[in-house]
Design a protein around this motif. Structure first.
Motif, PDB file in Angstrom:
ATOM      1  N   GLN A 138       1.054  -1.253   0.210  1.00 39.75           N
ATOM      2  CA  GLN A 138       0.044   0.147   0.132  1.00 39.75           C
ATOM      3  C   GLN A 138       1.004   1.011   0.259  1.00 39.75           C
ATOM      4  OE1 GLN A 138      -4.444  -0.417   2.390  1.00 39.75           O
ATOM      5  NE2 GLN A 138      -2.670  -1.804   3.277  1.00 39.75           N
ATOM      6  N   ASP A 139      -0.192   2.102  -0.337  1.00 39.65           N
ATOM      7  CA  ASP A 139       1.261   3.478  -0.683  1.00 39.65           C
ATOM      8  C   ASP A 139       0.377   4.181   0.677  1.00 39.65           C
ATOM      9  OD1 ASP A 139       2.817   6.099  -1.461  1.00 39.65           O
ATOM     10  OD2 ASP A 139       0.854   6.589  -2.303  1.00 39.65           O
ATOM     11  N   TYR A 140       2.144   4.842   1.549  1.00 40.07           N
ATOM     12  CA  TYR A 140       1.895   5.479   2.460  1.00 40.07           C
ATOM     13  C   TYR A 140       2.649   7.029   1.835  1.00 40.07           C
ATOM     14  CZ  TYR A 140       1.032   1.468   5.012  1.00 40.07           C
ATOM     15  OH  TYR A 140       0.384   0.405   5.633  1.00 40.07           O
ATOM     16  N   THR A 141       2.266   7.610   1.203  1.00 38.82           N
ATOM     17  CA  THR A 141       2.545   8.958   0.682  1.00 38.82           C
ATOM     18  C   THR A 141       1.347  10.360   0.606  1.00 38.82           C
ATOM     19  OG1 THR A 141       3.673   7.668  -0.933  1.00 38.82           O
ATOM     20  CG2 THR A 141       3.381  10.314  -1.436  1.00 38.82           C
ATOM     21  N   LEU A 142       2.371  11.014   1.477  1.00 45.96           N
ATOM     22  CA  LEU A 142       1.337  12.386   1.790  1.00 45.96           C
ATOM     23  C   LEU A 142       1.788  13.666  -0.108  1.00 45.96           C
ATOM     24  CD1 LEU A 142       1.657  13.200   5.346  1.00 45.96           C
ATOM     25  CD2 LEU A 142      -0.425  12.490   4.168  1.00 45.96           C
TER      26      LEU A 142
END
Length: 250
Positions: A138-142
């Motif tokens: 999963q993507d953990y980007t802000l």
């Protein structure tokens, strides 16, 4: 404590113990900068802004996250756990950038959290080894928001800076950006003048101030104005957070 929350805390809490091997480069879009041992204080300015997105959550519908990196090296982080009855987690404190890594320093019982600065200026959460989080792919980007300009007209937030009041005119030079704002006349004008007079050491000397205010479009002036809603703090020594950090490092 939920699994997802535990995962984020575990990842961020060990980050300081897992600092990258070797010398990190100061934040830049180019490769011409020399290596630095200290925090790149001036480099925090291009990163100042608002970052937001919905982060993965194993036991809720997602974590709506909004991170504000202020020019004065302070951050505000709000996380809303979608689908929960008590969903909001809020923390604030100092932030710093070293190399391509932004660190949110501990706040209360919450440990430090680290993000890598990506080429598009998004921020990716790092795990305990200093690598991007990739749990369950999963993507953990802000991502930097479109309204990320913290000095745009209509922006309402805390401001810290060096404040002076002379000849019935008040101004604030913001910590970090060195941007000068005129203080718009409001019902707090008399209180600002009184507190400045009793706080300053000498006539015309700046004092440190922290206020809640809204940016006002310039009118007949090259400087934006601030409409002050609340005086949060005023101290006689006009020392910004960055100056305290630099003095400690020397």
């Amino acid at each position: 404590m939920t699994f997802s929350h535990s995962l984020l805390i575990a990842a961020s809490g060990l980050c300081l113990l897992a600092s990258c091997q070797g010398r990190e480069q100061p934040f830049s879009t180019g490769s011409e900068n020399a290596a630095a041992d200290k925090d790149a204080g001036a480099a925090t300015l291009p990163l100042a802004g608002i970052y937001a997105d919905t982060m993965p959550c194993n036991d809720c519908q997602g974590i709506a996250t909004r991170l504000t990196l202020r020019p004065d090296s302070l951050y505000e982080l709000q996380e809303t756990y979608l689908g929960r009855t008590s969903p909001v987690n809020y923390r604030r404190g100092p932030w710093r950038v070293r190399g391509q890594v932004v660190t949110l320093e501990p706040s209360g019982n919450d440990p430090a959290r680290r993000y890598s600065v990506e080429a598009d200026e998004s921020l990716r959460l790092l795990d305990a080894t200093g690598k991007p989080m990739q749990a369950n792919n999963q993507d953990y980007t802000l991502n930097r928001t479109a309204n990320s300009d913290l000095s745009a007209a209509g922006t309402r937030r805390e401001f810290t800076g060096k404040f002076t009041y002379q000849a019935n005119a008040a101004s604030l030079i913001e910590c970090g950006s060195d941007k000068r704002y005129t203080i718009a006349p409001t019902g707090l004008t008399a209180d600002l003048q009184r507190r400045y007079t009793t706080t300053r050491k000498d006539d015309g000397q700046a004092v440190f101030v922290r206020v809640l205010a809204t940016v006002q479009s310039p009118s007949g002036s090259a400087e934006e104005g601030l409409v002050v809603e609340k005086i949060l703090e005023m101290k006689p020594d006009p020392i910004c957070p960055q100056e305290k950090k630099q003095a400690f490092q020397q």
